[in-house]
Enzyme design. Structure first.
Site, PDB file in Angstrom:
ATOM      1  CB  CYS A  19      36.537  43.910  42.221  1.00 38.01           C
ATOM      2  SG  CYS A  19      38.069  44.736  42.659  1.00 38.01           S
ATOM      3  CG  HIS A  45      38.698  41.429  38.708  1.00 40.10           C
ATOM      4  ND1 HIS A  45      37.551  42.087  38.324  1.00 40.10           N
ATOM      5  CD2 HIS A  45      39.421  42.299  39.441  1.00 40.10           C
ATOM      6  CE1 HIS A  45      37.594  43.328  38.796  1.00 40.10           C
ATOM      7  NE2 HIS A  45      38.716  43.481  39.472  1.00 40.10           N
ATOM      8  CD  GLU A  81      36.054  39.553  36.271  1.00 40.17           C
ATOM      9  OE1 GLU A  81      35.935  38.852  37.300  1.00 40.17           O
ATOM     10  OE2 GLU A  81      36.237  40.795  36.311  1.00 40.17           O
TER      11      GLU A  81
HETATM   12  N1  GLN Z   1      37.478  50.849  43.249  1.00 44.37           N
HETATM   13  C1  GLN Z   1      37.761  49.675  44.017  1.00 44.37           C
HETATM   14  C2  GLN Z   1      39.194  49.634  44.484  1.00 44.37           C
HETATM   15  O1  GLN Z   1      40.057  50.224  43.898  1.00 44.37           O
HETATM   16  C3  GLN Z   1      37.396  48.412  43.265  1.00 44.37           C
HETATM   17  C4  GLN Z   1      38.207  48.206  42.024  1.00 44.37           C
HETATM   18  C5  GLN Z   1      37.597  47.176  41.105  1.00 44.37           C
HETATM   19  O2  GLN Z   1      36.414  46.852  41.191  1.00 44.37           O
HETATM   20  N2  GLN Z   1      38.362  46.660  40.185  1.00 44.37           N
HETATM   21  O3  GLN Z   1      39.461  48.958  45.446  1.00 44.37           O
END
Ligand code: GLN
Length: 549
Positions: free
Chosen positions: A382, A508, A510
């Site tokens: 992310c 994600h 995970e």
């Molecule tokens: N801050 C980033 C976004 O909103 C990544 C978010 C995250 O890592 N969950 O795109």
């Protein structure tokens, strides 16, 4: 007909109620039963999506895009129970629903009160959480017996169990037997007192699960049984685990917790319950063939729970290779101040997890650069993937002013930019790109080789995206966009294909890793780290040989 198990906690928080709840589900599944699990949280936030990870640990995202308590991660990792937005309710979500109905006129003429309106709403949430076709619904009540906030929940489950009738609902209470080193004994008084708290409001626990540092004696079991009004065989010991939380189902099985539950609920369960898979898992954790060290470079590094699923997924990947994964937890800001050479020296892989906001981003970018330049296995998740793209744009593709518009809205080259549909969003709760989206994996890429599939479903939680205006430039410079959400043309995976593992994902992974089924990306990442460590060992051996010669 569904039967219900309510899990409450006493004495102190952080006793591992979530893990115990998940382990109960495992034991019942082993007895041929279909189980659902739910968490009721007494806080007023509608969901934990707006809480800081420092406050509450990681936000766990379900397949259907709910932002939930991290205990749901344990439920999904341990069991087969279907987990979705009905699996977590809070004081906030219950009250919102009651207030919404009140405005619609659903209670016309009535004074709306905690009892019966809030308690009724809690009970409908419990019915809703017990998914169709479930034999047993396990419901964990957050907080500790005696808290003001959990009272309506305890009152609701008392009423609920009463309505269901004997044999259809049972209460499991998790408590602590503290060991006092000065007197050299374990104390049962706090347990008696917390059971007393429950009985004051009309709940008599059927089973007590006692967390303890040392084994309980028969004498203690008898004493607890007598004072707490619970059969001796329903006093279950849950001692501290030796190596991994994945031992808990084995320990509770040994204590006969499943037999107690089957008996209290008069369940038609099978007897055969081979725990071979969990035993094998325990072995993998207890007797690893080797170790690797992975640096996790993030913003909320002081709190283990803030990246709970990441650490678990890495451990699963390690267990798959019969290796222990050591974590070198590095605060991104620290890395910026003290430099990657000092803080990353000797690690076998670098992972940059998700995150928000400016603090730490430049440190993360330094970590990515170090990993790229030293050919270390790298995994960006992310915000970590976004950092990887920025780093590549700045230092390899040489795109001047490359940044994310999250941190610098006026930057010259927003290689990571806000999604169009996010531009007019003002509410913060539940408005990110959330939940599972299909991702097409492109042929001939590292991602394809790892997944062995051309379509995967992975879970998202972010607002910003890879900016396709820079895709050609970045690809020309060697960064391969290997996974795409085709409906919108969004880049979900970026990689350096020639590397064993240098890869970032916008989602994600995970959240979908289980100890018995490690996520392919985590397994491959740890695998690459193991290979790297062997290369390093080989290089070190060659060096010593040279030195000796
Ligand atoms: N801050 C980033 C976004 O909103 C990544 C978010 C995250 O890592 N969950 O795109």
């Amino acid at each position: 007909m569904t039967k219900f198990i309510f899990v409450t906690g006493g004495v102190v928080s952080s006793l591992g109620k979530g893990i115990t709840t998940a382990a109960i589900a495992v034991l019942l599944e082993k007895r041929g039963l279909r189980v659902s699990i739910q968490k009721l949280d007494p806080y007023i936030n509608v969901d934990p999506g707006t809480m800081s990870p420092f406050e509450h640990g990681e936000v766990y995202v379900t397949e259907d895009g709910a932002e939930t308590d991290l205990d749901l991660g344990h439920y999904e990792r341990f069991s087969q129970a279907p987990i979705n937005r009905y699996s977590n309710a809070t004081t906030g979500s219950i009250y919102s629903e009651v207030i919404r109905k009140e405005r619609l006129g659903a209670y016309l003429g009535k004074t709306v009160q905690v009892i019966p309106h809030i308690t009724d709403e809690i009970q409908s949430a419990i019915e809703q959480g017990a998914q169709r076709g479930t034999d047993v619904a396990v419901i964990e009540i957050g907080g500790t017996a005696g808290d003001i906030e959990s009272l309506p929940f305890l009152e609701a489950i008392r009423q609920f169990a009463l309505k269901k009738g004997k044999g259809n609902a049972c209460f499991v209470h998790l408590t602590l037997l503290p060991y006092l080193s000065a007197s050299g004994e374990m104390k049962t008084k706090p347990t008696q007192q917390s059971v007393g708290k429950l009985r004051e409001i009309g709940i008599q626990p059927d089973i007590l699960v006692c967390r303890c540092e040392r084994p309980m004696t028969q004498e203690m079991r008898d004493k607890i049984s007598l004072f707490c009004n619970v059969q001796p065989e329903d006093v279950i010991q849950e001692a501290d685990v030796e190596t991994t939380i994945y031992e808990v189902p084995l320990d509770l099985k040994r204590e006969g917790l499943d037999d107690s539950l089957v008996q209290h609920l008069q369940l038609e369960a099978t007897t055969s319950a081979s725990m071979e898979d969990w035993e094998d898992l325990r072995q993998r954790f207890a007797n690893p063939e080797g170790e690797v060290e992975i640096a996790v470079v993030g913003k909320y590094i002081e709190l283990h729970d803030a990246y709970k699923s990441i650490y678990e997924a890495l451990a699963h990947g390690g267990a798959g290779h019969r290796h222990k994964v050591r974590f070198r937890k590095i605060a991104a800001e620290d890395l910026f101040d003290r430099g990657p050479e000092r803080l990353l020296d000797g690690v076998h892989g670098v992972l940059v997890p998700g995150g928000f906001g400016e603090r730490g981003l430049e440190g993360k970018i330094l970590a990515v650069r170090y990993a790229r330049e030293h050919e270390l296995p790298f995994f960006g998740i992310c915000f970590g993937m976004q950092a990887m793209v920025i780093e590549y744009a700045r230092h390899v593709a040489v795109i001047e002013g490359a940044h994310t518009s999250e941190v610098d809205p006026g930057c010259k080259a927003p290689v990571i930019d806000l999604m169009r549909e996010q531009r007019d969003v003002t509410d913060k709760g539940g408005t990110m790109r959330l939940g599972a989206y299909p991702c097409r994996i492109l042929d001939g890429t590292r991602a394809a080789a790892i997944y062995g599939r051309d379509m995967v479903l992975e879970r998202h939680r972010h607002r910003w995206e890879f900016n396709n205006d820079y895709k050609r430039k970045l690809e020309k410079a060697g960064l391969r966009c290997s996974g795409i959400y085709e409906a919108r043309g969004l880049v979900e995976i970026a990689e350096l294909s020639e590397r064993p593992f240098y890869l970032g994902v916008q989602y994600h992974p995970e959240y979908k890793s289980k100890p018995l089924q490690p996520h392919p990306l985590f397994a491959a990442f740890v695998g690459a780290a193991i290979d790297y460590s062997r290369g390093e060992t080989a290089a070190a051996a060659a060096q010593t040989l040279e030195a000796e010669a």
